[in-house]
Design a protein around this motif. Structure first.
Motif, short mmCIF file in Angstrom:
data_model
loop_
_atom_site.label_atom_id
_atom_site.label_comp_id
_atom_site.label_asym_id
_atom_site.label_seq_id
_atom_site.Cartn_x
_atom_site.Cartn_y
_atom_site.Cartn_z
N ALA A 210 32.70 4.49 52.68
CA ALA A 210 32.46 5.83 53.25
C ALA A 210 33.76 6.43 53.79
CB ALA A 210 31.42 5.74 54.36
N THR A 211 34.58 5.60 54.42
CA THR A 211 35.86 6.08 54.94
C THR A 211 36.77 6.52 53.80
OG1 THR A 211 35.67 4.57 56.84
CG2 THR A 211 37.86 5.45 56.35
N ALA A 212 36.81 5.72 52.73
CA ALA A 212 37.64 6.07 51.57
C ALA A 212 37.15 7.36 50.92
CB ALA A 212 37.63 4.93 50.56
N ALA A 213 35.83 7.50 50.77
CA ALA A 213 35.28 8.71 50.16
C ALA A 213 35.59 9.94 50.99
CB ALA A 213 33.77 8.55 49.99
N SER A 214 35.49 9.79 52.32
CA SER A 214 35.78 10.92 53.20
C SER A 214 37.23 11.36 53.08
CB SER A 214 35.46 10.53 54.65
OG SER A 214 35.85 11.54 55.54
N ALA A 215 38.14 10.37 52.95
CA ALA A 215 39.57 10.70 52.86
C ALA A 215 39.91 11.29 51.50
CB ALA A 215 40.39 9.44 53.12
N VAL A 216 39.40 10.69 50.43
CA VAL A 216 39.74 11.15 49.08
C VAL A 216 39.17 12.53 48.80
CG1 VAL A 216 39.41 10.68 46.62
CG2 VAL A 216 40.00 8.81 48.18
N LEU A 217 37.93 12.75 49.22
CA LEU A 217 37.26 14.03 48.93
C LEU A 217 37.56 15.10 49.97
CD1 LEU A 217 33.75 12.65 47.84
CD2 LEU A 217 35.67 13.35 46.38
N GLY A 218 38.25 14.70 51.05
CA GLY A 218 38.57 15.67 52.09
C GLY A 218 37.35 16.24 52.78
N LEU A 219 36.36 15.39 53.03
CA LEU A 219 35.10 15.86 53.62
C LEU A 219 35.30 16.23 55.09
CD1 LEU A 219 32.62 13.22 52.14
CD2 LEU A 219 33.22 15.48 51.24
N SER A 220 34.65 17.29 55.48
CA SER A 220 34.73 17.76 56.87
C SER A 220 33.60 17.12 57.67
CB SER A 220 34.61 19.29 56.91
OG SER A 220 34.62 19.74 58.24
N VAL A 221 33.85 15.90 58.14
CA VAL A 221 32.87 15.18 58.95
C VAL A 221 33.56 14.67 60.21
CG1 VAL A 221 31.39 14.47 57.03
CG2 VAL A 221 33.34 13.06 57.66
N ALA A 222 32.77 14.51 61.27
CA ALA A 222 33.32 14.05 62.55
C ALA A 222 33.79 12.61 62.44
CB ALA A 222 32.26 14.19 63.64
N LYS A 223 34.90 12.32 63.10
CA LYS A 223 35.47 10.98 63.14
C LYS A 223 35.38 10.41 64.55
CE LYS A 223 37.24 11.32 58.87
NZ LYS A 223 37.14 12.76 58.59
N VAL A 224 35.55 9.09 64.68
CA VAL A 224 35.56 8.44 65.98
C VAL A 224 36.79 8.88 66.75
CG1 VAL A 224 35.58 6.23 67.18
CG2 VAL A 224 34.33 6.47 65.03
N GLN A 225 36.62 9.24 68.02
CA GLN A 225 37.73 9.66 68.86
C GLN A 225 37.74 8.82 70.13
OE1 GLN A 225 37.54 13.86 69.57
NE2 GLN A 225 37.89 14.40 67.43
N VAL A 226 38.88 8.18 70.40
CA VAL A 226 39.01 7.31 71.56
C VAL A 226 40.34 7.58 72.23
CG1 VAL A 226 39.09 4.92 72.38
CG2 VAL A 226 37.61 5.52 70.47
N GLY A 227 40.33 7.66 73.56
CA GLY A 227 41.56 7.84 74.33
C GLY A 227 42.15 6.51 74.73
N LEU A 339 45.46 0.04 67.80
CA LEU A 339 45.38 0.79 66.54
C LEU A 339 44.31 1.87 66.61
CD1 LEU A 339 45.60 -2.23 64.08
CD2 LEU A 339 47.43 -0.61 64.61
N PRO A 340 44.41 2.79 67.58
CA PRO A 340 43.37 3.83 67.66
C PRO A 340 43.30 4.69 66.41
CG PRO A 340 45.27 4.37 69.03
CD PRO A 340 45.47 2.96 68.58
N VAL A 341 44.44 4.81 65.69
CA VAL A 341 44.43 5.61 64.46
C VAL A 341 43.52 4.99 63.42
CG1 VAL A 341 45.87 6.49 62.60
CG2 VAL A 341 46.76 6.43 64.93
N ALA A 342 43.42 3.64 63.40
CA ALA A 342 42.56 2.97 62.42
C ALA A 342 41.10 3.32 62.65
CB ALA A 342 42.76 1.46 62.51
N ILE A 343 40.73 3.56 63.89
CA ILE A 343 39.35 3.94 64.19
C ILE A 343 39.13 5.42 63.93
CG2 ILE A 343 37.65 4.14 66.05
CD1 ILE A 343 38.67 1.62 67.22
N SER A 344 40.16 6.21 64.16
CA SER A 344 40.01 7.67 64.06
C SER A 344 39.73 8.15 62.65
CB SER A 344 41.26 8.36 64.59
OG SER A 344 42.38 8.07 63.77
N VAL A 345 39.90 7.29 61.63
CA VAL A 345 39.61 7.70 60.25
C VAL A 345 38.18 7.36 59.84
CG1 VAL A 345 42.03 7.46 59.59
CG2 VAL A 345 40.46 5.53 59.25
N ILE A 346 37.45 6.63 60.68
CA ILE A 346 36.08 6.23 60.33
C ILE A 346 35.11 7.36 60.64
CG2 ILE A 346 34.22 4.59 60.80
CD1 ILE A 346 36.32 2.55 61.62
N PRO A 347 34.33 7.81 59.68
CA PRO A 347 33.33 8.87 59.94
C PRO A 347 32.21 8.35 60.84
CG PRO A 347 33.76 8.63 57.58
CD PRO A 347 34.37 7.44 58.26
N LEU A 348 31.82 9.16 61.81
CA LEU A 348 30.72 8.78 62.69
C LEU A 348 29.42 8.60 61.91
CD1 LEU A 348 31.31 11.01 65.84
CD2 LEU A 348 31.44 8.53 65.71
#
Length: 500
Positions: A210-227, A339-348
């Protein structure tokens, strides 16, 4: 035949055991991540506090004895209480409340209160699993489409038509829903693939695709955000402990303690039925949960309990030792802190799909069908427990289920039989045997009132194994009033000794 021994931590030198635990920990991490964030948001606190609590539940509680495969984290059943506590006493006082609750849990474990939670009906456990599964599914279908979910079970059910309309209208909701549905499809189909493919856990593969599909297709979906985690750590000071000195605050602390303990130990009962390894030491598990809450409170984070969704995922993923739950906490720490960036690419929506799939698997459809055929009363208890959990919360649902089980047991054991025989001269002897309780009193009186009123009657209760006070009083009052004119009274022979 004896059940096979569950491997110890020392068995991690075995590559096969180590591999299974590592893979299971990754699956649990994927399940834990949305739970940590979701519980925090539902509780009205920053998402980072939910992650801190999840890390404590994995690393601290995971290293302590009690239940080897049960996984702890933020308590979904306490979200309403946490929200109210933050509103009433402030976010700074939350850590103090959680820490004191943890100390009370440790005291209860030392005093051996944990073992009393072993007396729980199997139908209540299955009802608890079904209720939690349905609550997870009802909530996460909204997250699947990126739509804010209602706060309670009835609201989530009532909002489903509106959710469907939002998805069908197109836009971001439709995109998120399609990606989430595709993730669920991968999870469903994964167990049917060849064994060499299934070396990778289905949840890990589904989220990765799902993460790969979101990145390749440029889908506009919410991602995980952590401070930042370190910025969220706020140990409670003396002022925070001073705010919880009122009677109302003490009641909140006690509610946290009892609900967190009940959820954890009820979960342990359910997890023990999922595997054939050593059973949970309930007193040690209660102490472990107390230590976890004390540490979580000291960091200013949320209360934690054993979480059945994570625990079930851990068992189903093939975990063999407690290393899997410790590692899941380390993955949370590694990915959110380093590695917060690694989580930020995962679609909710992908994480919501994992939870939907896990929630569906918690609903014991086969067990319910079997109970309905063989023990219909137990099936009613299961269904009622599930319904109350969905309508209210986990604690109230389980308590209701336990009360129903007690009433059902009392009903089943209070069976009576009345035999009537006629002696010389027309005298009747009505012999009552079994267990006479108030639950059977209407039926007993109905049968006795059908006896003739124009002849002497002896009511023989001496063969009863149990006669409660309500029955004895009712029968003694019935005896002199039964005859038409009182000339042929009813004599009563009571059990010796009499059970009141």
């Amino acid at each position: 035949m004896r059940a096979p021994r569950l491997p110890q931590l020392s068995d991690l030198r075995n590559p096969a055991v180590l591999r299974r635990d590592v893979l299971a920990s990754l699956v649990v991490f994927l399940v834990a991540l949305p739970l940590c964030v979701g519980v925090a948001v539902a509780s009205g606190v920053p998402a980072e506090l939910g992650l801190i609590t999840g890390i404590v539940g994995g690393v601290v509680v995971g290293l302590l004895p009690g239940s080897r495969l049960q996984v702890s984290g933020p308590a979904a059943g306490l979200t309403v209480l946490v929200h109210d506590a933050v509103d009433s006493y402030g976010l700074a006082a939350l850590g103090a409340i959680v820490a004191v609750s943890g100390l009370l849990q440790i005291a209860l474990g030392v005093l051996r209160f944990g073992r009393w939670f072993r007396a729980i009906s199997l139908s209540v456990v299955h009802g608890m699993l079904a209720g939690i599964g349905l609550v997870i599914v009802l909530g996460q279908v909204y997250a699947l489409a990126g739509v804010r979910q209602p706060s309670d079970g009835p609201g989530k059910i009532a909002g489903l038509p509106g959710l469907a309309a939002d998805i069908l209208d197109g836009g971001p909701q439709l995109t998120a829903a399609l990606l989430g549905a595709a993730t669920v499809a991968v999870l469903v189909l994964w167990p049917r693939l060849p064994a060499r493919v299934r070396v990778v856990p289905g949840a890990l593969a589904a989220v990765g695709l799902a993460t790969a599909a979101s990145a390749v297709l440029g889908l506009s979906v919410a991602k995980v955000q952590v401070g930042g985690l370190l910025d969220a750590v706020a140990p409670p000071g003396s002022d925070a402990f001073g705010r919880i000195g009122s009677v109302a605050a003490v009641g909140t602390v006690l509610a946290f303690t009892l609900i967190a303990s009940a959820e954890s130990l009820f979960s342990a009962a359910a997890v023990d039925r999922m595997h054939r390894g050593p059973r949970t030491d309930y007193d040690k598990e209660l102490i472990a949960q107390g230590v976890g809450n004390t540490v979580s409170g000291a960091l200013g984070a949320l209360p934690l309990t054993a979480v059945i969704v994570r625990s079930a995922a851990n068992v189903q993923a093939g975990a063999r030792t407690s290393a899997s739950r410790v590692l899941h906490g380390l993955w949370l720490l590694l990915f959110t802190a380093l590695l917060p960036v690694a989580i930020s690419v995962i679609p909710l929506t992908a994480l919501a799909a994992v939870l939907v799939y896990a929630g569906v698997k918690l609903v014991p459809v086969k067990e319910f069908a079997s109970l309905w055929r063989e023990h219909r009363g137990e099936a009613v208890v299961l269904a009622a427990t599930t319904a109350v959990i969905v309508a209210t919360n986990l604690f109230e649902g389980v308590v209701f289920g336990l009360l129903m089980s007690v009433v059902k047991s009392a009903w089943d054991t209070s069976r009576t039989r009345i035999d009537v025989r006629t002696l010389t001269g027309g005298r009747l002897v009505a012999t009552v045997t079994g267990n006479a309780t108030f639950l059977r009193l209407p039926r007993i009186l109905e049968q006795l009132e059908g006896l003739p009123k124009d002849r002497p009657i002896e009511l023989d209760l001496s063969g009863l194994r149990h006669l409660d006070h309500a029955c004895r009083t009712a029968l003694e009052n019935w005896a002199p009033a039964h005859s038409d004119d009182g000339t042929d009274p009813v004599s009563v022979r009571l059990p010796v000794p009499t059970a009141l």
